[in-house]
Design a protein around this motif. Structure first.
Motif, PDB file in Angstrom:
ATOM      1  N   LEU A 168       0.841  -1.191   0.000  1.00 35.59           N
ATOM      2  CA  LEU A 168       0.000   0.000   0.000  1.00 35.59           C
ATOM      3  C   LEU A 168       0.880   1.246   0.000  1.00 35.59           C
ATOM      4  O   LEU A 168       2.096   1.168   0.190  1.00 35.59           O
ATOM      5  CB  LEU A 168      -0.908   0.004   1.231  1.00 35.59           C
ATOM      6  CG  LEU A 168      -1.862  -1.183   1.384  1.00 35.59           C
ATOM      7  CD1 LEU A 168      -2.558  -1.135   2.738  1.00 35.59           C
ATOM      8  CD2 LEU A 168      -2.883  -1.194   0.247  1.00 35.59           C
ATOM      9  N   SER A 169       0.262   2.408  -0.154  1.00 36.64           N
ATOM     10  CA  SER A 169       1.022   3.647  -0.134  1.00 36.64           C
ATOM     11  C   SER A 169       0.143   4.797   0.341  1.00 36.64           C
ATOM     12  O   SER A 169      -1.090   4.679   0.395  1.00 36.64           O
ATOM     13  CB  SER A 169       1.578   3.975  -1.524  1.00 36.64           C
ATOM     14  OG  SER A 169       0.513   4.157  -2.449  1.00 36.64           O
ATOM     15  N   GLY A 170       0.793   5.887   0.696  1.00 37.09           N
ATOM     16  CA  GLY A 170       0.070   7.102   1.059  1.00 37.09           C
ATOM     17  C   GLY A 170      -0.798   6.957   2.290  1.00 37.09           C
ATOM     18  O   GLY A 170      -0.541   6.146   3.187  1.00 37.09           O
ATOM     19  N   ILE A 171      -1.852   7.747   2.333  1.00 37.36           N
ATOM     20  CA  ILE A 171      -2.762   7.783   3.481  1.00 37.36           C
ATOM     21  C   ILE A 171      -3.461   6.446   3.678  1.00 37.36           C
ATOM     22  O   ILE A 171      -3.699   6.020   4.812  1.00 37.36           O
ATOM     23  CB  ILE A 171      -3.796   8.914   3.312  1.00 37.36           C
ATOM     24  CG1 ILE A 171      -3.097  10.274   3.326  1.00 37.36           C
ATOM     25  CG2 ILE A 171      -4.842   8.854   4.414  1.00 37.36           C
ATOM     26  CD1 ILE A 171      -2.358  10.575   4.633  1.00 37.36           C
ATOM     27  N   GLU A 172      -3.764   5.744   2.581  1.00 43.37           N
ATOM     28  CA  GLU A 172      -4.403   4.431   2.688  1.00 43.37           C
ATOM     29  C   GLU A 172      -3.514   3.478   3.487  1.00 43.37           C
ATOM     30  O   GLU A 172      -3.988   2.734   4.357  1.00 43.37           O
ATOM     31  CB  GLU A 172      -4.667   3.852   1.303  1.00 43.37           C
ATOM     32  CG  GLU A 172      -5.308   2.462   1.338  1.00 43.37           C
ATOM     33  CD  GLU A 172      -5.390   1.801  -0.023  1.00 43.37           C
ATOM     34  OE1 GLU A 172      -5.975   0.709  -0.113  1.00 43.37           O
ATOM     35  OE2 GLU A 172      -4.846   2.363  -1.000  1.00 43.37           O
ATOM     36  N   GLN A 173      -2.228   3.498   3.206  1.00 41.15           N
ATOM     37  CA  GLN A 173      -1.284   2.637   3.912  1.00 41.15           C
ATOM     38  C   GLN A 173      -1.275   2.954   5.405  1.00 41.15           C
ATOM     39  O   GLN A 173      -1.279   2.057   6.255  1.00 41.15           O
ATOM     40  CB  GLN A 173       0.119   2.846   3.339  1.00 41.15           C
ATOM     41  CG  GLN A 173       1.198   2.012   4.001  1.00 41.15           C
ATOM     42  CD  GLN A 173       2.588   2.398   3.515  1.00 41.15           C
ATOM     43  OE1 GLN A 173       3.010   3.540   3.698  1.00 41.15           O
ATOM     44  NE2 GLN A 173       3.281   1.460   2.882  1.00 41.15           N
ATOM     45  N   LEU A 174      -1.287   4.241   5.758  1.00 37.97           N
ATOM     46  CA  LEU A 174      -1.176   4.653   7.155  1.00 37.97           C
ATOM     47  C   LEU A 174      -2.442   4.344   7.945  1.00 37.97           C
ATOM     48  O   LEU A 174      -2.374   3.915   9.097  1.00 37.97           O
ATOM     49  CB  LEU A 174      -0.834   6.148   7.218  1.00 37.97           C
ATOM     50  CG  LEU A 174       0.525   6.489   6.604  1.00 37.97           C
ATOM     51  CD1 LEU A 174       0.685   7.998   6.451  1.00 37.97           C
ATOM     52  CD2 LEU A 174       1.650   5.903   7.436  1.00 37.97           C
ATOM     53  N   HIS A 175      -3.604   4.541   7.341  1.00 45.06           N
ATOM     54  CA  HIS A 175      -4.855   4.185   8.034  1.00 45.06           C
ATOM     55  C   HIS A 175      -4.942   2.673   8.233  1.00 45.06           C
ATOM     56  O   HIS A 175      -5.395   2.202   9.288  1.00 45.06           O
ATOM     57  CB  HIS A 175      -6.065   4.686   7.249  1.00 45.06           C
ATOM     58  CG  HIS A 175      -6.383   6.136   7.492  1.00 45.06           C
ATOM     59  ND1 HIS A 175      -6.769   6.620   8.727  1.00 45.06           N
ATOM     60  CD2 HIS A 175      -6.358   7.205   6.651  1.00 45.06           C
ATOM     61  CE1 HIS A 175      -6.985   7.922   8.638  1.00 45.06           C
ATOM     62  NE2 HIS A 175      -6.741   8.299   7.398  1.00 45.06           N
ATOM     63  N   SER A 176      -4.523   1.913   7.241  1.00 44.28           N
ATOM     64  CA  SER A 176      -4.536   0.458   7.368  1.00 44.28           C
ATOM     65  C   SER A 176      -3.559   0.009   8.455  1.00 44.28           C
ATOM     66  O   SER A 176      -3.864  -0.894   9.251  1.00 44.28           O
ATOM     67  CB  SER A 176      -4.163  -0.182   6.028  1.00 44.28           C
ATOM     68  OG  SER A 176      -4.134  -1.593   6.137  1.00 44.28           O
ATOM     69  N   LEU A 177      -2.406   0.657   8.523  1.00 44.54           N
ATOM     70  CA  LEU A 177      -1.421   0.331   9.556  1.00 44.54           C
ATOM     71  C   LEU A 177      -1.969   0.649  10.936  1.00 44.54           C
ATOM     72  O   LEU A 177      -1.806  -0.142  11.872  1.00 44.54           O
ATOM     73  CB  LEU A 177      -0.140   1.123   9.308  1.00 44.54           C
ATOM     74  CG  LEU A 177       0.972   0.947  10.347  1.00 44.54           C
ATOM     75  CD1 LEU A 177       1.438  -0.509  10.401  1.00 44.54           C
ATOM     76  CD2 LEU A 177       2.146   1.882  10.027  1.00 44.54           C
ATOM     77  N   SER A 178      -2.654   1.764  11.082  1.00 45.10           N
ATOM     78  CA  SER A 178      -3.242   2.137  12.361  1.00 45.10           C
ATOM     79  C   SER A 178      -4.210   1.070  12.853  1.00 45.10           C
ATOM     80  O   SER A 178      -4.183   0.665  14.025  1.00 45.10           O
ATOM     81  CB  SER A 178      -3.963   3.487  12.227  1.00 45.10           C
ATOM     82  OG  SER A 178      -4.667   3.811  13.408  1.00 45.10           O
ATOM     83  N   ALA A 179      -5.069   0.587  11.954  1.00 47.27           N
ATOM     84  CA  ALA A 179      -6.034  -0.447  12.335  1.00 47.27           C
ATOM     85  C   ALA A 179      -5.327  -1.744  12.721  1.00 47.27           C
ATOM     86  O   ALA A 179      -5.725  -2.430  13.672  1.00 47.27           O
ATOM     87  CB  ALA A 179      -7.004  -0.702  11.179  1.00 47.27           C
ATOM     88  N   ALA A 180      -4.254  -2.067  12.007  1.00 39.65           N
ATOM     89  CA  ALA A 180      -3.525  -3.306  12.290  1.00 39.65           C
ATOM     90  C   ALA A 180      -2.815  -3.239  13.639  1.00 39.65           C
ATOM     91  O   ALA A 180      -2.722  -4.245  14.349  1.00 39.65           O
ATOM     92  CB  ALA A 180      -2.518  -3.570  11.174  1.00 39.65           C
ATOM     93  N   VAL A 181      -2.312  -2.059  14.007  1.00 41.91           N
ATOM     94  CA  VAL A 181      -1.652  -1.907  15.310  1.00 41.91           C
ATOM     95  C   VAL A 181      -2.640  -2.153  16.438  1.00 41.91           C
ATOM     96  O   VAL A 181      -2.334  -2.861  17.407  1.00 41.91           O
ATOM     97  CB  VAL A 181      -1.019  -0.509  15.436  1.00 41.91           C
ATOM     98  CG1 VAL A 181      -0.528  -0.280  16.866  1.00 41.91           C
ATOM     99  CG2 VAL A 181       0.142  -0.348  14.460  1.00 41.91           C
ATOM    100  N   LEU A 182      -3.839  -1.597  16.326  1.00 42.72           N
ATOM    101  CA  LEU A 182      -4.840  -1.809  17.373  1.00 42.72           C
ATOM    102  C   LEU A 182      -5.260  -3.273  17.441  1.00 42.72           C
ATOM    103  O   LEU A 182      -5.552  -3.797  18.523  1.00 42.72           O
ATOM    104  CB  LEU A 182      -6.062  -0.921  17.136  1.00 42.72           C
ATOM    105  CG  LEU A 182      -7.134  -0.963  18.236  1.00 42.72           C
ATOM    106  CD1 LEU A 182      -6.567  -0.532  19.585  1.00 42.72           C
ATOM    107  CD2 LEU A 182      -8.322  -0.089  17.864  1.00 42.72           C
ATOM    108  N   ASP A 183      -5.266  -3.944  16.298  1.00 43.86           N
ATOM    109  CA  ASP A 183      -5.592  -5.367  16.275  1.00 43.86           C
ATOM    110  C   ASP A 183      -4.525  -6.188  16.992  1.00 43.86           C
ATOM    111  O   ASP A 183      -4.838  -7.187  17.661  1.00 43.86           O
ATOM    112  CB  ASP A 183      -5.728  -5.836  14.825  1.00 43.86           C
ATOM    113  CG  ASP A 183      -6.189  -7.285  14.733  1.00 43.86           C
ATOM    114  OD1 ASP A 183      -7.272  -7.600  15.267  1.00 43.86           O
ATOM    115  OD2 ASP A 183      -5.451  -8.098  14.143  1.00 43.86           O
TER     116      ASP A 183
END
Length: 270
Positions: A124-139
């Protein structure tokens, strides 16, 4: 939104001390998302404090009072008007080069699970990558109050699978840096409810996007900071944005305790 904040910290010692040195990061600044209407700090020696802006753009106060107290209280309070900028803070006001935010620190050093977390978002890249990473960290790291302490690292939090906002920010920062995205730690406050006391100040992460500048990600609440948030300080990790740090001279058995009371409430416009 108009927000009033009162952040009181009292340090209790077993014996009075003779000298105290404190560095305070307790002063918010005007940014695209907030305007400081009034602000005050009460602390031993604050009248003669050295006030300066550090390389990260934080307002700091260095106090060096002579004291004869077993209890030391620091109170920061004031009013800030905020605007929802979808978490976008924009370009940096500090003098630290953006590539420096790719460097690892002891608190954000990546473990194998964090590297795997980052690798899972490399497509992934850009803002999409960062929002997806945020969700994965909480998981990976469940929000559990009291599960960690100020010395817990990103690797510790992922290994144990639990933590608080500080840990979520550290894990996000660690993984983002592995992905080549400059990232940093932010301390501040968040409105949690009417007349509701928070257990401590809040923390989140910011990542640097070439087309937007700094963008915030609150992993614990799965949002980019909006008008409920007040930014105070930034750093490479929590050690560079802790509200208060200090050393004290005096007899002690090491029995130090601390009480923190934070009230962040919305104020009705007149």
């Amino acid at each position: 939104m108009k927000i009033h904040i009162r952040h009181a910290t009292t340090y209790h010692y077993d014996n009075p001390g003779s000298h105290l040195v404190q560095r305070l990061y307790l002063t918010p600044q005007d940014t695209p998302s907030q305007s400081v209407l009034d602000w005050n700090i009460e602390a031993p020696g604050i009248e003669g404090a050295l006030e300066y802006v550090d390389a990260f753009g934080n307002v700091a106060h260095l106090t060096t009072p002579s004291i004869d107290l077993a209890d030391v209280t620091v109170i920061a309070s004031g009013t800030v008007r905020t605007t929802d900028t979808a978490g976008v803070t924009g370009r940096d006001i500090g003098s630290v080069p953006i590539p420096a935010y790719l460097a690892s620190t002891p608190a954000t050093e990546a473990s194998a699970p964090i590297k795997a977390l980052a690798d899972g978002h490399s497509h992934l890249s850009g803002i999409e990558q960062l929002h997806s990473l945020s969700a994965a960290v909480l998981d990976k790291v469940a929000y559990v109050i009291g599960a960690t302490n100020e010395h817990t690292t990103a690797a510790d939090a992922v290994r144990d699978g639990k933590g608080v906002c500080q840990d979520h920010a550290h894990v996000f920062i660690s993984a983002a840096r592995l992905l080549g995205v400059p990232a940093r730690y932010v301390s501040g406050y968040m409105v949690v409810g009417e007349n509701e006391f928070a257990e401590a100040s809040h923390a989140w992460a910011e990542a640097y996007a070439d087309n937007l500048g700094w963008v915030g990600f609150d992993v614990s609440n799965q949002v980019s900071p909006d008008e409920r948030y007040v930014r105070v300080a930034t750093g490479m990790d929590v050690s560079g944005a802790t509200p208060a740090k200090g050393v004290r001279r005096g007899l002690s058995t090491g029995a130090e305790t601390m009480d923190v009371e934070v009230l962040v409430e919305r104020v009705a416009e007149q």
